[in-house]
Scaffold this motif. Structure first.
Motif, PDB file in Angstrom:
ATOM      1  N   ARG A  95      77.303  43.073  65.723  1.00  0.00           N
ATOM      2  CA  ARG A  95      76.867  43.366  64.295  1.00  0.00           C
ATOM      3  C   ARG A  95      76.763  42.246  63.354  1.00  0.00           C
ATOM      4  NH1 ARG A  95      79.694  49.151  62.648  1.00  0.00           N
ATOM      5  NH2 ARG A  95      78.400  48.799  60.757  1.00  0.00           N
ATOM      6  N   LEU A  96      77.702  41.345  63.522  1.00  0.00           N
ATOM      7  CA  LEU A  96      78.103  40.286  62.464  1.00  0.00           C
ATOM      8  C   LEU A  96      77.378  38.878  63.118  1.00  0.00           C
ATOM      9  CD1 LEU A  96      81.696  40.678  61.267  1.00  0.00           C
ATOM     10  CD2 LEU A  96      79.706  41.397  60.332  1.00  0.00           C
ATOM     11  N   GLY A  97      77.273  38.934  64.398  1.00  0.00           N
ATOM     12  CA  GLY A  97      76.780  37.933  65.087  1.00  0.00           C
ATOM     13  C   GLY A  97      77.680  36.660  65.410  1.00  0.00           C
ATOM     14  N   TYR A  98      79.066  36.951  64.957  1.00  0.00           N
ATOM     15  CA  TYR A  98      80.158  36.233  65.200  1.00  0.00           C
ATOM     16  C   TYR A  98      81.412  36.909  65.032  1.00  0.00           C
ATOM     17  CZ  TYR A  98      81.254  36.282  60.222  1.00  0.00           C
ATOM     18  OH  TYR A  98      81.339  36.981  58.832  1.00  0.00           O
ATOM     19  N   TYR A  99      82.437  36.218  65.554  1.00  0.00           N
ATOM     20  CA  TYR A  99      83.608  36.971  65.535  1.00  0.00           C
ATOM     21  C   TYR A  99      84.759  36.233  64.614  1.00  0.00           C
ATOM     22  CZ  TYR A  99      87.688  39.800  67.485  1.00  0.00           C
ATOM     23  OH  TYR A  99      88.811  40.295  67.682  1.00  0.00           O
ATOM     24  N   PRO A 100      84.990  36.791  63.312  1.00  0.00           N
ATOM     25  CA  PRO A 100      85.980  36.142  62.366  1.00  0.00           C
ATOM     26  C   PRO A 100      87.205  36.009  62.736  1.00  0.00           C
ATOM     27  CG  PRO A 100      84.713  38.154  61.310  1.00  0.00           C
ATOM     28  CD  PRO A 100      84.642  38.200  62.732  1.00  0.00           C
ATOM     29  N   ASP A 101      87.622  34.465  62.659  1.00  0.00           N
ATOM     30  CA  ASP A 101      88.839  34.064  63.088  1.00  0.00           C
ATOM     31  C   ASP A 101      90.024  34.995  62.545  1.00  0.00           C
ATOM     32  OD1 ASP A 101      87.969  32.029  64.525  1.00  0.00           O
ATOM     33  OD2 ASP A 101      88.183  30.516  62.938  1.00  0.00           O
ATOM     34  N   ALA A 120      86.512  49.081  65.690  1.00  0.00           N
ATOM     35  CA  ALA A 120      85.677  48.239  66.284  1.00  0.00           C
ATOM     36  C   ALA A 120      86.241  46.937  67.044  1.00  0.00           C
ATOM     37  CB  ALA A 120      84.788  47.336  65.329  1.00  0.00           C
ATOM     38  N   TYR A 121      85.599  46.576  68.294  1.00  0.00           N
ATOM     39  CA  TYR A 121      86.130  45.557  69.265  1.00  0.00           C
ATOM     40  C   TYR A 121      85.255  44.566  69.191  1.00  0.00           C
ATOM     41  CZ  TYR A 121      89.111  49.504  70.483  1.00  0.00           C
ATOM     42  OH  TYR A 121      90.080  50.661  70.339  1.00  0.00           O
ATOM     43  N   HIS A 122      85.724  43.585  69.935  1.00  0.00           N
ATOM     44  CA  HIS A 122      85.239  41.907  70.053  1.00  0.00           C
ATOM     45  C   HIS A 122      83.491  42.287  70.295  1.00  0.00           C
ATOM     46  CE1 HIS A 122      84.003  38.112  71.184  1.00  0.00           C
ATOM     47  NE2 HIS A 122      85.145  37.802  70.646  1.00  0.00           N
ATOM     48  N   HIS A 123      83.356  43.012  71.205  1.00  0.00           N
ATOM     49  CA  HIS A 123      81.770  43.015  71.491  1.00  0.00           C
ATOM     50  C   HIS A 123      80.919  43.497  70.401  1.00  0.00           C
ATOM     51  CE1 HIS A 123      77.933  43.465  73.540  1.00  0.00           C
ATOM     52  NE2 HIS A 123      78.172  44.839  73.064  1.00  0.00           N
ATOM     53  N   GLU A 165      88.192  36.260  46.340  1.00  0.00           N
ATOM     54  CA  GLU A 165      87.671  35.086  47.425  1.00  0.00           C
ATOM     55  C   GLU A 165      87.714  35.786  48.607  1.00  0.00           C
ATOM     56  OE1 GLU A 165      90.637  34.716  44.965  1.00  0.00           O
ATOM     57  OE2 GLU A 165      89.017  33.760  43.558  1.00  0.00           O
ATOM     58  N   SER A 166      88.398  36.839  48.845  1.00  0.00           N
ATOM     59  CA  SER A 166      88.539  37.464  50.434  1.00  0.00           C
ATOM     60  C   SER A 166      87.213  38.320  50.601  1.00  0.00           C
ATOM     61  CB  SER A 166      89.734  38.166  50.467  1.00  0.00           C
ATOM     62  OG  SER A 166      89.483  39.330  49.564  1.00  0.00           O
ATOM     63  N   LEU A 167      86.645  38.729  49.493  1.00  0.00           N
ATOM     64  CA  LEU A 167      85.359  39.695  49.873  1.00  0.00           C
ATOM     65  C   LEU A 167      84.320  39.168  50.444  1.00  0.00           C
ATOM     66  CD1 LEU A 167      85.483  41.873  46.606  1.00  0.00           C
ATOM     67  CD2 LEU A 167      86.134  42.471  48.864  1.00  0.00           C
ATOM     68  N   ASN A 168      83.602  39.445  51.483  1.00  0.00           N
ATOM     69  CA  ASN A 168      82.592  38.808  52.201  1.00  0.00           C
ATOM     70  C   ASN A 168      82.812  37.451  52.624  1.00  0.00           C
ATOM     71  OD1 ASN A 168      80.927  41.414  52.233  1.00  0.00           O
ATOM     72  ND2 ASN A 168      80.595  40.709  50.121  1.00  0.00           N
ATOM     73  N   ASN A 169      84.134  37.190  52.759  1.00  0.00           N
ATOM     74  CA  ASN A 169      84.405  35.421  53.126  1.00  0.00           C
ATOM     75  C   ASN A 169      84.808  35.583  54.568  1.00  0.00           C
ATOM     76  OD1 ASN A 169      85.536  32.881  53.616  1.00  0.00           O
ATOM     77  ND2 ASN A 169      86.595  33.005  51.626  1.00  0.00           N
ATOM     78  N   PRO A 170      84.212  35.105  55.555  1.00  0.00           N
ATOM     79  CA  PRO A 170      84.611  35.233  57.094  1.00  0.00           C
ATOM     80  C   PRO A 170      85.965  34.386  57.128  1.00  0.00           C
ATOM     81  CG  PRO A 170      82.551  33.909  56.929  1.00  0.00           C
ATOM     82  CD  PRO A 170      82.896  34.332  55.524  1.00  0.00           C
TER      83      PRO A 170
END
Length: 160
Positions: free
Chosen positions: A128-134, A120-123, A88-93
């Motif tokens: 790279r992902l288009g969002y910042y995972p919670d 990797a930092y926020h920017h 469930e955790s793999l590729n799950n944001p």
């Protein structure tokens, strides 16, 4: 004469006293073994990091090896080496994804072998992902990065 002076300087510069980084609160025999492990790994690694509170990390081409340097480091390695991703955790944001790791016990010392991760930092994450995972915010000091395959993972998730 100059060449031998440079050789002596390089030998001195490259020689690390690992006893400075291994807690004196650890049993003397175990401490000696930890120092020996560090010296051996240092000779075979690309780099070494001392910036953690509880462990010394040796960097190899595609993986790192984490050696406990304190009592808490033993617990951190036991935990970090035994935690794994679920399907469930793999590729799950929504879920923390952990770097692949393996716990290896050498003469009673828990060593963690972990896939190498580039910080990797926020920017960069957002770029790279288009969002910042919670979930990144729940990782101590947001110690996350990208693996060679491009997965965003937590790379330091010890207990302490």
């Amino acid at each position: 004469m100059l060449l031998s002076a440079v050789s002596i300087m390089l030998a001195t510069y490259c020689n690390i006293d690992f006893s400075k980084y291994i807690s004196t609160y650890i049993n003397e025999d175990v401490r000696g073994l930890l120092i020996s492990i560090c010296e051996w790994l240092y000779a075979k690694s690309e780099d070494v990091k001392f910036d953690g509170r509880n462990r010394v990390t040796f960097i190899r081409k595609s993986y790192v090896i984490k050696v406990p340097a304190t009592i808490d480091g033993f617990a951190d390695n036991d935990w970090e080496g035994s935690v794994s991703n679920t399907k469930e955790s793999l590729n799950n944001p929504e879920e923390i994804e952990y770097a692949k790791s393996r716990l290896v016990e050498y003469k009673g010392i828990p060593l963690v072998f972990m896939e190498r991760v580039e910080e990797a930092y926020h920017h960069e994450i957002t770029s790279r992902l288009g969002y910042y995972p919670d979930w990144v915010l729940s990782v101590d000091c947001q110690q996350v990065g990208f693996t060679k395959s491009g997965r965003l993972v937590a790379y330091d998730f010890g207990l302490h």
